[in-house]
Design an enzyme around this catalytic site. Structure first.
Site, mmCIF file in Angstrom:
data_model
loop_
_atom_site.group_PDB
_atom_site.id
_atom_site.type_symbol
_atom_site.label_atom_id
_atom_site.label_comp_id
_atom_site.label_asym_id
_atom_site.label_seq_id
_atom_site.Cartn_x
_atom_site.Cartn_y
_atom_site.Cartn_z
ATOM 1 N N ASP A 44 0.608 -0.924 -0.174
ATOM 2 C CA ASP A 44 0.031 0.136 -0.066
ATOM 3 C C ASP A 44 0.864 1.165 0.046
ATOM 4 O O ASP A 44 0.335 2.425 -0.121
ATOM 5 C CB ASP A 44 -1.043 0.012 1.211
ATOM 6 C CG ASP A 44 -0.261 0.049 2.426
ATOM 7 O OD1 ASP A 44 0.926 -0.089 2.678
ATOM 8 O OD2 ASP A 44 -0.978 0.146 3.550
ATOM 9 N N SER A 45 2.029 1.055 0.142
ATOM 10 C CA SER A 45 3.067 2.110 -0.052
ATOM 11 C C SER A 45 3.081 2.727 -1.524
ATOM 12 O O SER A 45 3.212 3.789 -2.161
ATOM 13 C CB SER A 45 4.613 1.539 -0.369
ATOM 14 O OG SER A 45 4.526 0.527 -1.055
ATOM 15 N N ASP A 83 -1.437 -6.411 -0.245
ATOM 16 C CA ASP A 83 -1.216 -5.798 0.809
ATOM 17 C C ASP A 83 -2.596 -5.215 1.263
ATOM 18 O O ASP A 83 -3.195 -4.288 0.370
ATOM 19 C CB ASP A 83 -0.247 -4.511 0.886
ATOM 20 C CG ASP A 83 0.244 -4.061 2.127
ATOM 21 O OD1 ASP A 83 -0.019 -4.788 3.152
ATOM 22 O OD2 ASP A 83 1.085 -3.346 2.103
ATOM 23 N N LYS A 113 -0.836 -9.495 2.755
ATOM 24 C CA LYS A 113 -0.220 -9.155 4.015
ATOM 25 C C LYS A 113 -1.105 -8.189 4.874
ATOM 26 O O LYS A 113 -1.850 -7.309 4.133
ATOM 27 C CB LYS A 113 1.120 -8.376 3.541
ATOM 28 C CG LYS A 113 1.761 -7.720 4.782
ATOM 29 C CD LYS A 113 3.194 -7.306 4.292
ATOM 30 C CE LYS A 113 3.179 -5.635 3.782
ATOM 31 N NZ LYS A 113 2.495 -4.763 4.780
ATOM 32 N N GLU A 115 -1.057 -5.337 8.766
ATOM 33 C CA GLU A 115 -0.162 -4.867 9.722
ATOM 34 C C GLU A 115 -0.846 -5.159 11.003
ATOM 35 O O GLU A 115 -1.797 -5.104 11.282
ATOM 36 C CB GLU A 115 -0.138 -3.474 9.582
ATOM 37 C CG GLU A 115 0.726 -2.979 8.306
ATOM 38 C CD GLU A 115 0.694 -1.387 8.014
ATOM 39 O OE1 GLU A 115 0.214 -0.954 8.867
ATOM 40 O OE2 GLU A 115 1.077 -1.017 6.890
ATOM 41 N N GLU A 182 9.631 -4.203 10.239
ATOM 42 C CA GLU A 182 10.081 -2.832 9.602
ATOM 43 C C GLU A 182 10.503 -1.769 10.688
ATOM 44 O O GLU A 182 9.970 -1.505 11.629
ATOM 45 C CB GLU A 182 8.651 -2.201 8.979
ATOM 46 C CG GLU A 182 8.874 -0.718 8.479
ATOM 47 C CD GLU A 182 7.947 -0.172 7.596
ATOM 48 O OE1 GLU A 182 6.859 -0.830 7.132
ATOM 49 O OE2 GLU A 182 7.964 1.066 7.120
#
Ligand code: KIV
Length: 277
Positions: A44-45, A83, A113, A115, A182
């Protein structure tokens, strides 16, 4: 045949370093696949390096599915990890399962993925039970940037370090096949890597992880808003693109592009008829 989660797990067992890169489009994904990199994260960057947002928070499921489909079309052997965007797995287990399934069913990804650690462990477990491989992501979790007070290193205090260790263990127990670490201090990342059975994939977390992930625009030097300290620029594509675009601009204005080589001819008699008729 695409890389499987079993092969990724075996890489940890054999001590082979795991490489992951982000990609958001067909052409870049195709090159990464041809090089043989086993994992692509459609991160999602995307929101920051492709869509121009300040954070990853505005990114939607539709944005992610659109770009994941393009990446899947460009690849043959790389495993594609989609993501999950902000608030697509936070409200309920049902939301998490439904949105995870969209990455697999609609976009053609092989894994997702998300978070978080302890707080998302139950959702991870339920998504894995649906048959969807899940990659965890702990330490600096950019979707919580406002809660964390910025994009800063996590786990420096004893309490914070312990929390990250517990997050990693909770994710492993919930069934993730790998964990992104991260912005975690390198010694803590190395210790987590030793303690958990699943591969750790670090970004800004030192060389002691089982693998590394980078944002493709950072290593190519095509994102110019800022260069993160952890990123190494293997190319300076922004300069290359700027030179090429400037040359094109100059040549069009000077009338030196296009030349005959870039144009198509036609039958002279047809042209003559058009002119007289
Ligand atoms: O969105 C992303 O690119 C990521 C990486 C930083 C791991 O989550």
């Amino acid at each position: 045949m695409r890389i499987t989660i079993n092969q990724i797990r075996e890489m940890k067992e054999k001590g082979e370093k795991i490489t992951m890169l982000t990609a958001y489009d067909y052409s870049t994904a195709k090159i990464i696949d041809e090089v043989g990199i086993p994992l692509i994260l459609v991160g999602d960057s995307l929101g920051m390096v492709v869509l121009g947002y300040e954070t990853t928070i505005p990114v939607t499921m539709e944005d992610m599915l659109h770009h994941t489909k393009a990446v899947v079309r460009g690849t043959k052997t790389t495993m594609i990890v989609g993501d999950m965007p902000f608030m697509t797995y936070h409200v309920s287990v049902e939301d998490a399962m439904r949105n995870a399934a969209r990455f697999i069913q609609e976009a053609g990804a092989q894994a997702i993925k998300l978070e978080g650690g302890v707080t998302v462990a139950e959702k991870v477990r339920r998504v894995v039970e649906c048959g969807i491989p899940v990659m965890g992501h702990i330490g600096l979790t950019p979707q919580s940037v406002h809660q964390l007070g910025g994009h800063r290193v996590q786990g420096r205090s004893p309490e914070a370090a312990l929390r990250i260790m517990e997050d990693a263990q909770a994710l492993e127990e919930a069934g993730v096949f790998a964990i992104v670490l991260e912005s975690v201090p390198a010694p803590l990342a190395a210790l987590i890597t030793e303690k958990v059975g699943v591969p750790t994939i670090g970004i800004a977390s030192g060389a002691g992880c089982d693998g590394q992930v980078q944002i493709v625009n950072d290593i190519l030097g095509s994102f110019t808003d800022f260069v993160p300290r952890h990123a190494k620029q293997y190319a300076r594509l922004a300069d290359t693109i700027r030179d090429a675009v400037s040359q094109y601009y100059d040549e069009v204005r000077a009338g030196t592009f296009p030349t005959k080589k870039h144009s198509f001819s036609m039958d002279e008699s047809i042209l003559a008829k058009l002119k007289t008729g």
